[in-house]
Design a protein around this motif. Structure first.
Motif, mmCIF file in Angstrom:
data_model
loop_
_atom_site.group_PDB
_atom_site.id
_atom_site.type_symbol
_atom_site.label_atom_id
_atom_site.label_comp_id
_atom_site.label_asym_id
_atom_site.label_seq_id
_atom_site.Cartn_x
_atom_site.Cartn_y
_atom_site.Cartn_z
ATOM 1 N N THR A 299 0.898 -1.424 0.112
ATOM 2 C CA THR A 299 -0.033 -0.004 0.251
ATOM 3 C C THR A 299 0.977 1.344 -0.074
ATOM 4 O O THR A 299 0.461 2.269 -0.678
ATOM 5 C CB THR A 299 -1.015 -0.039 1.304
ATOM 6 N N ILE A 300 1.775 1.232 0.888
ATOM 7 C CA ILE A 300 2.690 2.635 0.925
ATOM 8 C C ILE A 300 3.600 2.545 -0.316
ATOM 9 O O ILE A 300 3.697 3.743 -0.709
ATOM 10 C CB ILE A 300 3.664 2.336 2.035
ATOM 11 N N LYS A 301 3.999 1.579 -0.776
ATOM 12 C CA LYS A 301 4.866 1.705 -2.057
ATOM 13 C C LYS A 301 4.127 2.060 -3.469
ATOM 14 O O LYS A 301 4.771 2.729 -4.213
ATOM 15 C CB LYS A 301 5.609 0.507 -2.371
ATOM 16 N N THR A 302 2.896 1.928 -3.365
ATOM 17 C CA THR A 302 2.081 2.134 -4.543
ATOM 18 C C THR A 302 1.105 3.473 -4.396
ATOM 19 O O THR A 302 0.541 3.762 -5.384
ATOM 20 C CB THR A 302 0.943 0.851 -4.995
ATOM 21 N N SER A 303 1.226 3.722 -3.187
ATOM 22 C CA SER A 303 0.200 5.083 -3.079
ATOM 23 C C SER A 303 1.017 6.269 -3.050
ATOM 24 O O SER A 303 2.261 6.524 -2.547
ATOM 25 C CB SER A 303 -0.294 4.890 -1.518
ATOM 26 N N GLU A 304 0.580 7.307 -3.722
ATOM 27 C CA GLU A 304 1.134 8.392 -4.086
ATOM 28 C C GLU A 304 0.867 9.451 -2.602
ATOM 29 O O GLU A 304 1.381 10.351 -2.533
ATOM 30 C CB GLU A 304 0.535 9.130 -5.310
ATOM 31 N N GLN A 305 -0.354 9.219 -2.004
ATOM 32 C CA GLN A 305 -0.565 10.041 -0.814
ATOM 33 C C GLN A 305 0.261 9.615 0.279
ATOM 34 O O GLN A 305 0.530 10.467 1.218
ATOM 35 C CB GLN A 305 -2.006 10.018 -0.590
ATOM 36 N N LEU A 306 1.055 8.579 0.315
ATOM 37 C CA LEU A 306 1.490 8.057 1.467
ATOM 38 C C LEU A 306 2.950 8.193 1.197
ATOM 39 O O LEU A 306 3.775 7.152 1.255
ATOM 40 C CB LEU A 306 1.190 6.427 1.993
ATOM 41 N N ASN A 307 3.406 9.179 1.102
ATOM 42 C CA ASN A 307 4.852 9.655 0.797
ATOM 43 C C ASN A 307 5.622 10.516 1.989
ATOM 44 O O ASN A 307 6.765 10.854 1.770
ATOM 45 C CB ASN A 307 5.012 10.410 -0.613
ATOM 46 N N SER A 308 4.993 10.620 2.982
ATOM 47 C CA SER A 308 5.663 11.180 4.231
ATOM 48 C C SER A 308 6.845 10.293 4.759
ATOM 49 O O SER A 308 6.486 9.061 4.774
ATOM 50 C CB SER A 308 4.419 11.763 5.264
ATOM 51 N N PRO A 309 7.537 10.880 5.860
ATOM 52 C CA PRO A 309 8.703 9.980 6.206
ATOM 53 C C PRO A 309 7.786 8.899 7.248
ATOM 54 O O PRO A 309 8.501 7.884 7.512
ATOM 55 C CB PRO A 309 9.242 11.182 7.265
ATOM 56 N N MET A 310 6.819 9.594 7.843
ATOM 57 C CA MET A 310 6.330 8.529 8.890
ATOM 58 C C MET A 310 5.633 7.036 8.260
ATOM 59 O O MET A 310 6.231 5.832 8.685
ATOM 60 C CB MET A 310 4.902 9.066 9.479
ATOM 61 N N TYR A 311 5.429 7.149 6.928
ATOM 62 C CA TYR A 311 5.106 5.959 6.004
ATOM 63 C C TYR A 311 6.385 5.236 5.583
ATOM 64 O O TYR A 311 6.139 4.158 5.476
ATOM 65 C CB TYR A 311 3.913 6.284 4.922
ATOM 66 N N PHE A 312 7.296 5.923 5.457
ATOM 67 C CA PHE A 312 8.588 5.352 4.828
ATOM 68 C C PHE A 312 9.398 4.583 6.028
ATOM 69 O O PHE A 312 9.488 3.589 5.853
ATOM 70 C CB PHE A 312 9.371 6.558 4.677
ATOM 71 N N PHE A 313 9.018 5.024 7.289
ATOM 72 C CA PHE A 313 9.491 4.200 8.375
ATOM 73 C C PHE A 313 8.505 3.125 8.676
ATOM 74 O O PHE A 313 8.879 2.017 9.045
ATOM 75 C CB PHE A 313 9.653 5.183 9.679
#
Length: 298
Positions: A44-58
C-alpha cells in the motif's frame, strides 16, 4: 573452542499435546496474519502517492522488520508443535540467536526513530520537511540497521564463548541468551551483566527516549486546535500501544541477571509474535490515510 554439545533440544511452549494442538492452530493463524498484514502495508505504501511522508517510509521498514522478526521464531515454533522431538543444531541455535536480536533491535531503533519523527512533525510543523528530509530518513534507517548489527554481534559473541558440556535441553521455544547461559558449565555472572548492559540498557534507554518524546508531544498538543489535536493524538496513541506491548516484555526479559522464569516463554510471545501481528491492525484501523489508500489499491 568446539562445544561438546552439537545440538539442543527445545522444550517448546507446552508439553501437553491437547494444548499443543490449540497453540498450533493459533500460531499458524497469527503467522499468516503477520505475513499478509505487513505485506499489505508495504504494498500500500509503495504504490500510493499520498503515503509519501517520512512516517510511512519508516512504517514500511517496520512492517518488513516485523515479517523478518516473526519468521526467525514462528515457523520453528509451529513445526515443533507438530513433532515429538524438538531439536536444533548448535549452528542453527546461534544463527537464530543472532537473527532474533538483529531484527528485534532494529525494531526497537525504528520505533524510537518513528517517535522522533512524530515529535518533530507535531512540535515543529513548519520546519518538519527540512529537518526530516529524504536524506535524513535514509540515514536514520541505515543507523538502525548498523546499530542492531553491532548489538546482535555482541550477543552472539557472548553466546559462542559459553562452554556447553551437557545437558542440552533448552526450556524455551527458541534460542536466546538467558536459556543458553543456564546450560553453560561455567560461571556466567560476567556474561549476565554484559547481557543486561547490552540488551537491557538498549531497551530501557530507547524506552525512556520514547516516553520523553511522547510527553513533549502531549504538551505540544495542548496548544493546538481540537481537530488537529485529535488527529495527532490518534497517531500517537497507535505508537504508544505498540511501544508498551513491545518494550514492556523486552525490559522484563533482559533487564535482569541470567535467570529464567516459567513465565518467560509466554512473555516472549508478545514481542516475537503478538506485536508483529498487531502492528498492521493498529496502524491501519487508527489511520484514515492508510485505510483510504488501501481502498484505492483494492
Amino acid at each position: 573452542n568446539k562445544p561438546n554439545v552439537t545440538e539442543f533440544i527445545l522444550r517448546g511452549l507446552t508439553q501437553d499435546k491437547t494444548v499443543a494442538k490449540v497453540c498450533l492452530s493459533l500460531f499458524l493463524v497469527f503467522y499468516v496474519t503477520i505475513i499478509l498484514g505487513n505485506l499489505l502495508i508495504i504494498i500500500t505504501i509503495k504504490t500510493s502517492e499520498q503515503l509519501n511522508s517520512p512516517m510511512y517510509f519508516f512504517l514500511s521498514y517496520l512492517s518488513f522488520v516485523d515479517i523478518s522478526y516473526s519468521t526467525v521464531t514462528a515457523p520453528k515454533l509451529i513445526y515443533d508443535l507438530l513433532v515429538e522431538k524438538k531439536t536444533i543444531s548448535f549452528a542453527g541455535c546461534i544463527a537464530q540467536l543472532f537473527a532474533g536480536h538483529f531484527f528485534g533491535c532494529t525494531e526497537i531503533f525504528l520505533l524510537t526513530v518513528m517517535a522522533y519523527d512524530r515529535c518533530i512533525a507535531i512540535c515543529k510543523p513548519l520546519h518538519y520537511t527540512n529537518i526530516v528530509n529524504t536524506h535524513v530518513c535514509g540515514w536514520l534507517v541505515a543507523a538502525s540497521w548498523v546499530g542492531a548489527f553491532v548489538h546482535s554481534a555482541v550477543q552472539t559473541l557472548l553466546a559462542i564463548q559459553l562452554p556447553f558440556c551437557g545437558p542440552n535441553e533448552i526450556d524455551h521455544y527458541f534460542c536466546d541468551i538467558h536459556p543458553l547461559a543456564k546450560l553453560a558449565c561455567a560461571d556466567t555472572y560476567i556474561i549476565s551483566v554484559s547481557v543486561a548492559a547490552n540488551s537491557g540498557v538498549v531497551s530501557l534507554s530507547c524506552f525512556i527516549v520514547l516516553l520523553v518524546s511522547y510527553a513533549v508531544i502531549l504538551v505540544s498538543l495542548r496548544r493546538r486546535f481540537s481537530e488537529g489535536r485529535l488527529k495527532a493524538l490518534y497517531t500517537c496513541t497507535s505508537h504508544i500501544i505498540v511501544v508498551v506491548l513491545f518494550f514492556g516484555p523486552c525490559i522484563f526479559i533482559y533487564m535482569r541477571p541470567s535467570t529464567t522464569f516459567s513465565a518467560d516463554k509466554m512473555v516472549s510471545v508478545f514481542y516475537t509474535i503478538i506485536t508483529p501481528m498487531l502492528n498492521p491492525l493498529i496502524y491501519t484501523l487508527r489511520n484514515e490515510e492508510v485505510k483510504s489508500a488501501m481502498k484505492k489499491l483494492w
